[in-house]
Scaffold this active site. Sequence first.
Site, PDB file in Angstrom:
ATOM      1  N   VAL A   1       0.826  -1.205   0.000  1.00 36.99           N
ATOM      2  CA  VAL A   1       0.000   0.000   0.000  1.00 36.99           C
ATOM      3  C   VAL A   1       0.865   1.262   0.000  1.00 36.99           C
ATOM      4  O   VAL A   1       0.800   2.085  -0.915  1.00 36.99           O
ATOM      5  CB  VAL A   1      -0.964   0.015   1.199  1.00 36.99           C
ATOM      6  CG1 VAL A   1      -1.735   1.330   1.259  1.00 36.99           C
ATOM      7  CG2 VAL A   1      -1.942  -1.153   1.104  1.00 36.99           C
TER       8      VAL A   1
ATOM      9  N   LYS B   1     -16.452   1.133   4.033  1.00 36.07           N
ATOM     10  CA  LYS B   1     -15.362   0.200   3.733  1.00 36.07           C
ATOM     11  C   LYS B   1     -15.156  -0.772   4.894  1.00 36.07           C
ATOM     12  O   LYS B   1     -14.912  -1.965   4.675  1.00 36.07           O
ATOM     13  CB  LYS B   1     -14.057   0.939   3.443  1.00 36.07           C
ATOM     14  CG  LYS B   1     -12.976  -0.064   3.020  1.00 36.07           C
ATOM     15  CD  LYS B   1     -11.578   0.476   2.978  1.00 36.07           C
ATOM     16  CE  LYS B   1     -10.605  -0.650   2.666  1.00 36.07           C
ATOM     17  NZ  LYS B   1      -9.193  -0.211   2.673  1.00 36.07           N
TER      18      LYS B   1
END
Length: 304
Positions: A11, A184
């Site tokens: 990420v 999310k």
Amino acid sequence: MRILTVGAGGVGGYFGARLAEKGEDVTFLVREKKKKKLIEQGLRVNSIHGDIQLTPSLITSNDKATPFDLVIFTTKAYHLDQAIQDVRPFIDDQTLILPLLNGVAHYETLDKAFGENVIGGLCFIESAIDSTGAIRQTSQAHRLVYGSRSNRQRDRIEQLQAHLSGTKADFLFSTTIEQEIWHKYLFITVASGITTLFRSSIGPIISSEEGRTFIRRLLTECVTIMKAEEAPLSPTIIADHMRTFESVNDNMKSSMLRDMEQGSTTEAHHLQGYLMERAAIHGIEVPTLSTVYTNVSLYEASLT
């Protein structure tokens, strides 16, 4: 603007590399071993959106540097406390903190450490370090979303837009960041829960009536807890997430399942465990969530 990315994995390495590719001043905070490897090999990204090869700016927690304007946290939840200590020498009261961790529990920890400087953030991406040490990114989604969590942050965050836009990844400013964070959180809690419970990618689960029923039950229990927490959920979120589950690639696995397959620690306590704690506080019965969490807890116990 000087940007510090805490970590250079799937990420942080990916989004930091995209910013550096554009020409932003990006530094990666890494461990000494990782620093040596990146000096030798460079930061390499193999992506369906275009490969990157760059010589990154690197520091470790023992190095000295003036405070950064923006710090992006990309660590796993169970590494957060150490990451906070590692980054303290590189921040001041003007540094904005952008966390990309899953869930919501980390905001309490970060707020205690950095106060009003913690803005809202999340990301959607499938990426990991491959056997060669490169970051392999394989999905169409490579989206980072950020936004203010208070009125006092809005002017400062608007200044970020010029620096976080114009890259080959999607850096999106949101005026509803709190809702997007909870949405999310809901999706990833259910996705990781079902894939780890059934030891399967999404496809075989969602293709069966029993699998769809289980997903809906888990979504419903999690939504009940989140509503008790006064989370700003969309009234259609269960139907919306069911459509998403039905549309994702059949081979999609949660990162938690991949962690289990590799014999690694998971973020179960941060995701399912946090909701279990909140359910107990509100007196909400959650048999489906409990089954999911028990499964991962037994796995975690087997690692010790």
